[in-house]
Design an enzyme around this catalytic site. Structure first.
Site, PDB file in Angstrom:
ATOM      1  N   GLU A 168      46.981  34.293  34.894  1.00 53.81           N
ATOM      2  CA  GLU A 168      45.640  34.722  35.284  1.00 53.81           C
ATOM      3  C   GLU A 168      44.762  33.497  35.544  1.00 53.81           C
ATOM      4  OE1 GLU A 168      45.127  39.010  33.180  1.00 53.81           O
ATOM      5  OE2 GLU A 168      44.642  37.363  31.840  1.00 53.81           O
TER       6      GLU A 168
ATOM      7  N   GLN B 246      32.395  38.070  33.524  1.00 60.21           N
ATOM      8  CA  GLN B 246      32.852  39.445  33.422  1.00 60.21           C
ATOM      9  C   GLN B 246      31.983  40.169  32.398  1.00 60.21           C
ATOM     10  OE1 GLN B 246      36.258  40.968  34.967  1.00 60.21           O
ATOM     11  NE2 GLN B 246      34.809  39.846  36.232  1.00 60.21           N
TER      12      GLN B 246
ATOM     13  N   ASN C 128      33.688  38.788  29.158  1.00 65.46           N
ATOM     14  CA  ASN C 128      34.922  38.000  29.086  1.00 65.46           C
ATOM     15  C   ASN C 128      34.843  36.831  30.063  1.00 65.46           C
ATOM     16  OD1 ASN C 128      35.756  40.662  30.538  1.00 65.46           O
ATOM     17  ND2 ASN C 128      37.512  39.425  31.058  1.00 65.46           N
ATOM     18  N   ASP C 129      35.758  36.679  30.970  1.00 63.41           N
ATOM     19  CA  ASP C 129      35.899  35.414  31.714  1.00 63.41           C
ATOM     20  C   ASP C 129      34.612  34.888  32.361  1.00 63.41           C
ATOM     21  OD1 ASP C 129      38.410  36.531  31.361  1.00 63.41           O
ATOM     22  OD2 ASP C 129      38.906  36.585  33.484  1.00 63.41           O
TER      23      ASP C 129
HETATM   24  C1  FRU Z   1      41.506  37.429  32.337  1.00 60.24           C
HETATM   25  C2  FRU Z   1      41.406  38.733  33.133  1.00 60.24           C
HETATM   26  C3  FRU Z   1      41.516  38.452  34.610  1.00 60.24           C
HETATM   27  C4  FRU Z   1      40.787  39.621  35.219  1.00 60.24           C
HETATM   28  C5  FRU Z   1      39.698  39.868  34.223  1.00 60.24           C
HETATM   29  C6  FRU Z   1      39.305  41.302  34.071  1.00 60.24           C
HETATM   30  O1  FRU Z   1      40.930  37.498  31.072  1.00 60.24           O
HETATM   31  O2  FRU Z   1      42.394  39.628  32.690  1.00 60.24           O
HETATM   32  O3  FRU Z   1      42.831  38.301  35.080  1.00 60.24           O
HETATM   33  O4  FRU Z   1      40.303  39.352  36.500  1.00 60.24           O
HETATM   34  O5  FRU Z   1      40.139  39.365  32.981  1.00 60.24           O
HETATM   35  O6  FRU Z   1      38.199  41.442  33.242  1.00 60.24           O
END
Ligand code: FRU
Length: 480
Positions: free
Chosen positions: A200, A38, A21-22
């Site tokens: 976020e 991530q 993810n991020d």
């Molecule tokens: C955003 C989020 C962040 C967090 C991460 C966890 O997509 O929810 O706020 O740090 O992903 O994977």
């Protein structure tokens, strides 16, 4: 039946395996762009969050590296950022060989507790050591996350600033530090503007207006989920001033209170690189949406694997008296263009075949018509694919990605809408591959990013709505 996996995304960064993810820890260091992200080192679901790592000299070709920061008994390694500690303020490197310092969220679920922690690297970002005194910033709360750190140099002094969110409070908190380990509170921003979801992944950075170094504004990016403009995850931006302590939003010029980074469904958690010149400010965002990211079909090596949107260079431009963020995608130079020019179109008409990945530049004069439709990756000029339509009266572009979406996830089959400046001549730059489309309109001040259902067709077609339109120019080029 075929066992051959679909080709990997050609345009976008995607990990070699597992969940992504991020983007995290974006930092330009010694000629390389480092992209941490991530990841789940152990599987394909959002779990065991750690920082994966890749690097690149051009943001196009990526080298994959081993997992950089792993989850442990203190918690998962949630999103954060990295800086080069020039001056060795932390004492973790040396004056000659500055350490890379990452600030990330140490997130534990039982009990729910999120605090900011530090790790450093003395081998240019390959291996990382967690700080013995972690966490370095703890408010004793459960939703405090996503630290983005930068060096502030200005009238107020010279020090590190961290922006992070109290996610459920819809607040960005600013802290400062001289050594990256001891942080003191400066100020907060919010809740205001788009607040229909948790906040976020904030970012805060300066940009010159129209390239004028004497007119600098600060841009605050805030991702929110849900509550994005297209539904689910989205990112708003706020333009204002930062005096080293407080971020103050500019008085809104037009009454349109919320500015959106992207009007599509799949551009989230975007943050920018540290370590680049002001005019090279570059963003990378995750190309997905929490509405369905966990439910996308996952097959090793296929397109729905999880990926980043195209990196985008950011600038601030004045449009009709109002400041807007402008995004220009960074890609390899495309291959040879197939050009169609000066064609009048009423009924659906094929313009050409699309490559697996590439760029379409469009200039269409709607003349007396009320708009046009562009069919991308269609089965024929009349059906299939995704449909990008321009409605001149409404001054809007819509993107319909419902075809083929059945069975992916109930909220995947959607139609997105984006305001554009309008008029009878429309110019677009569209990057497309088998799994996604990114539409840049109004010179990049309006952007729409969507994943798309895997399409079989390759047809690019145009159709006038309510009359005949003139294709001034459509050029299709394969990705370089
Ligand atoms: C955003 C989020 C962040 C967090 C991460 C966890 O997509 O929810 O706020 O740090 O992903 O994977």
């Amino acid at each position: 039946m075929t066992d051959a996996p679909a080709p990997r995304p050609l345009l976008h960064f995607a990990p070699e395996r597992n969940w992504i993810n991020d983007p995290n820890g974006l930092v330009f260091h010694k000629g390389r762009y480092h992209l941490y992200y991530q990841c789940n080192p152990d599987g394909v679901i959002h779990d065991h969050l750690s920082w994966g790592h890749a690097s690149s000299t051009d943001l196009v070709e990526w080298d994959h590296h081993p997992v950089a920061i792993r989850n442990d008994e203190a918690g998962e390694i949630y999103s954060g950022s990295a800086v080069v500690d020039r001056g060795n303020t932390s004492g973790l490197g040396s004056a000659d060989a500055p350490a890379l310092v990452a600030l990330y969220t140490q997130a534990s679920k039982h009990p729910n507790h999120q605090a900011q922690a530090l790790a450093h690297s003395v081998d240019d970002g390959l291996t990382w050591t967690k700080y013995a005194g972690n966490p370095v910033l703890d408010r004793g709360t459960g939703e405090f996350r996503d630290p983005k750190v930068f060096r502030y140099e200005g009238p107020a002094g010279s020090y590190w600033v961290m922006v992070a969110v109290e996610a459920t409070d819809r607040q960005v908190l600013l802290h400062r530090s001289d050594d990256l380990t001891r942080w003191t509170f400066l100020s907060s921003f919010g809740p205001e503007r788009a607040v229909d979801g948790v906040w976020e992944c904030p970012d805060l950075f300066p940009l010159a207006v129209d390239g004028d170094p004497s007119d600098v504004r600060w841009v605050l990016l805030i991702s929110l989920n849900p509550g994005g403009i297209a539904g689910g995850s989205g990112t708003q931006y706020v333009i204002g001033r930062f005096d080293g302590v407080t971020f103050t939003a500019d008085a809104d010029a037009t009454g349109e209170a919320i500015d959106w980074l992207d009007f599509g469904r799949d551009c989230y958690a975007g943050v920018t690189f540290d370590g680049l010149a002001r005019e090279d400010r570059t963003l990378i965002a995750w190309m997905s949406n929490w509405d369905y990211a966990r439910y996308l079909p996952f097959t090793e090596g296929t397109l729905q694997h999880g990926m980043m949107a195209l990196p985008r260079r950011l600038s601030l431009v004045r449009v009709d008296g109002r400041l807007r963020l402008r995004q220009q995608p960074i890609t390899a130079s495309p291959g040879e263009e197939q050009v169609t020019q000066g064609v009048l179109v009423d009924a659906p008409r094929a313009i050409g075949e699309l490559p697996d990945a590439g760029r379409i530049t469009v200039r269409i004069d709607t003349q007396e018509a009320s708009g046009f439709r562009l069919r991308l990756n269609g089965d024929s000029p009349e059906g299939g694919g995704v449909v990008l339509a321009y409605d001149r009266g409404a001054r809007r572009l819509t993107l319909d990605r419902r075809h083929g979406a059945d069975g992916i996830h109930e909220s995947f089959g959607s139609v997105e809408s984006m305001p554009v400046s309008g008029g009878h001549v429309i110019e677009l730059v569209i990057w497309i591959d088998r799994a996604s489309v990114e539409v840049f309109a109004d010179g990049g001040t309006r952007v729409l990013t969507d994943l798309i259902a895997p399409q079989q067709g390759r047809v690019l077609a145009v159709e006038g709505i309510g009359g005949e339109v003139r294709v001034d120019r459509i050029a299709v080029a394969p990705a370089g």
